[in-house]
Design a protein around this motif. Structure first.
Motif, PDB file in Angstrom:
ATOM      1  N   LEU A  43       0.829  -1.205   0.000  1.00  0.00           N
ATOM      2  CA  LEU A  43       0.000   0.000   0.000  1.00  0.00           C
ATOM      3  C   LEU A  43       0.868   1.261   0.000  1.00  0.00           C
ATOM      4  O   LEU A  43       0.517   2.260  -0.632  1.00  0.00           O
ATOM      5  N   TYR A  75      -8.013   1.267  -7.086  1.00  0.00           N
ATOM      6  CA  TYR A  75      -8.351  -0.090  -6.672  1.00  0.00           C
ATOM      7  C   TYR A  75      -9.317  -0.050  -5.493  1.00  0.00           C
ATOM      8  O   TYR A  75      -9.548   0.993  -4.871  1.00  0.00           O
ATOM      9  N   ASP A  76      -9.867  -1.196  -5.173  1.00  0.00           N
ATOM     10  CA  ASP A  76     -10.677  -1.366  -3.970  1.00  0.00           C
ATOM     11  C   ASP A  76      -9.889  -2.207  -2.971  1.00  0.00           C
ATOM     12  O   ASP A  76      -9.059  -3.034  -3.363  1.00  0.00           O
ATOM     13  N   VAL A  77     -10.187  -2.005  -1.691  1.00  0.00           N
ATOM     14  CA  VAL A  77      -9.485  -2.731  -0.639  1.00  0.00           C
ATOM     15  C   VAL A  77     -10.490  -3.298   0.353  1.00  0.00           C
ATOM     16  O   VAL A  77     -11.422  -2.610   0.767  1.00  0.00           O
ATOM     17  N   SER A 137     -10.151  -5.098   4.102  1.00  0.00           N
ATOM     18  CA  SER A 137      -9.157  -5.332   5.144  1.00  0.00           C
ATOM     19  C   SER A 137      -9.763  -6.112   6.301  1.00  0.00           C
ATOM     20  O   SER A 137     -10.959  -6.010   6.579  1.00  0.00           O
ATOM     21  N   ASN A 156      -4.827  -7.314   3.840  1.00  0.00           N
ATOM     22  CA  ASN A 156      -5.571  -6.564   2.820  1.00  0.00           C
ATOM     23  C   ASN A 156      -5.759  -7.391   1.558  1.00  0.00           C
ATOM     24  O   ASN A 156      -4.830  -8.095   1.140  1.00  0.00           O
ATOM     25  N   ILE A 212      -6.550  -6.392  -2.177  1.00  0.00           N
ATOM     26  CA  ILE A 212      -6.610  -5.245  -3.081  1.00  0.00           C
ATOM     27  C   ILE A 212      -7.005  -5.769  -4.461  1.00  0.00           C
ATOM     28  O   ILE A 212      -6.409  -6.725  -4.954  1.00  0.00           O
TER      29      ILE A 212
END
Length: 282
Positions: free
Chosen positions: A239, A259-261, A263, A277, A279
């Motif tokens: 990240l 992007y999408d994350v 967690s 994470n 991603i």
């Protein structure tokens, strides 16, 4: 091979550190939301393979996709030899029958364990053996290294059930990501699943110690393009790298960014935690 559908597994058949079973719900949701028609026309590549759990789930949920599992760590050989692992488990259970669970083993018991393992006439699954004798999160690369550790009675209470159907319909290969990814990166229907080792840390769960350094990481980022699903944690700097390219490398950010994350907090043991994470970008 592609027409077979594997039995769906919720965890790897034998122990594997970092197998991502805690991310399965999110992983399943993401791939089925973004890939339609059962994966028709898609190639899904589990680039760093590991336990193969993500490849198993991808092929089960998207049976029309061509799923490739890069068995870089030869995990499949561990599955082929589960019968031997169970035989060794029975022998060591007998050795440990009078030892209190969770307690440090005496010098005498440790010597008996070493004698049983070194004289065993079958396949010795070192990663699985370690989970029987060391606390959670401990990894070793050789038997000699194992004997140097303080040992505890953490042996499994039941035998392993086997791996029937685990890799059905999945192509298994074994090669570096540097040779595998270029073969497939030109298609917009190739999904890279990326769970690389952490940079600059000892890779005890992998076939080659310390084979994944900063140069390898930068090569991986250069080969990566959407769609991708990548895993990292607070123990890696992925990240931070993505924050860096957002500020200083517009071309790389255009490819990898936005992007999408998802967690979640993961536990190594009772005292050690970290944030994992997932991603992804489609």
């Amino acid at each position: 091979m592609d027409n077979q559908i594997p039995k769906l597994y919720n965890k790897a058949p034998t122990p594997f550190v970092g197998q991502k079973r805690n991310f399965l719900k999110a992983f399943r949701q993401v791939i089925t939301e973004h890939i339609s028609d059962g994966g028709e026309g898609w190639t899904i590549i589990d680039v760093f393979g590991g336990s193969g759990l993500l490849a198993n789930n991808a092929k089960h949920l998207l049976p029309k996709a061509h799923v490739i599992y890069n068995d870089f760590d030869d995990y499949s050989s561990r599955l082929r030899n589960i019968a031997d692992t169970n035989r060794l488990l029975i022998l060591l259970t007998e050795v440990l029958k009078d030892s209190q669970r969770g307690k440090k083993l005496s010098v005498e018991v440790k010597a008996r364990i070493k004698a049983v393992v070194t004289s065993f006439n079958g396949f010795v699954d070192l990663q699985t053996l370690s989970t029987w004798l060391l606390f959670s999160g401990k990894q070793v690369s050789t038997l000699d290294e194992l004997w140097q550790h303080t040992m505890y009675n953490t042996i499994r209470r039941t035998q392993y059930q086997g791996a029937d159907g685990y890799f059905d319909g999945i192509e298994i290969t074994c090669e570096s990501f540097e040779s595998l990814m270029p073969k497939h990166q030109d298609s917009d229907k190739t999904l890279f699943i990326l769970d690389p080792p952490y940079v600059s840390t000892k890779q005890g769960a992998y076939a080659l110690d310390e084979y994944f350094g900063m140069v390898q990481f930068l090569k991986l980022m250069n080969l990566t393009s959407p769609p991708y699903i990548m895993f990292s944690s607070t123990r890696s700097e992925l990240l931070s790298y993505l924050d860096y390219i957002k500020e200083f490398d517009a071309k790389a950010w255009d490819k990898l960014g936005n992007y999408d994350v998802i967690s979640q907090t993961s536990n190594i043991n009772n005292k050690a935690r970290y944030v994992d994470n997932m991603i992804y970008k489609f």
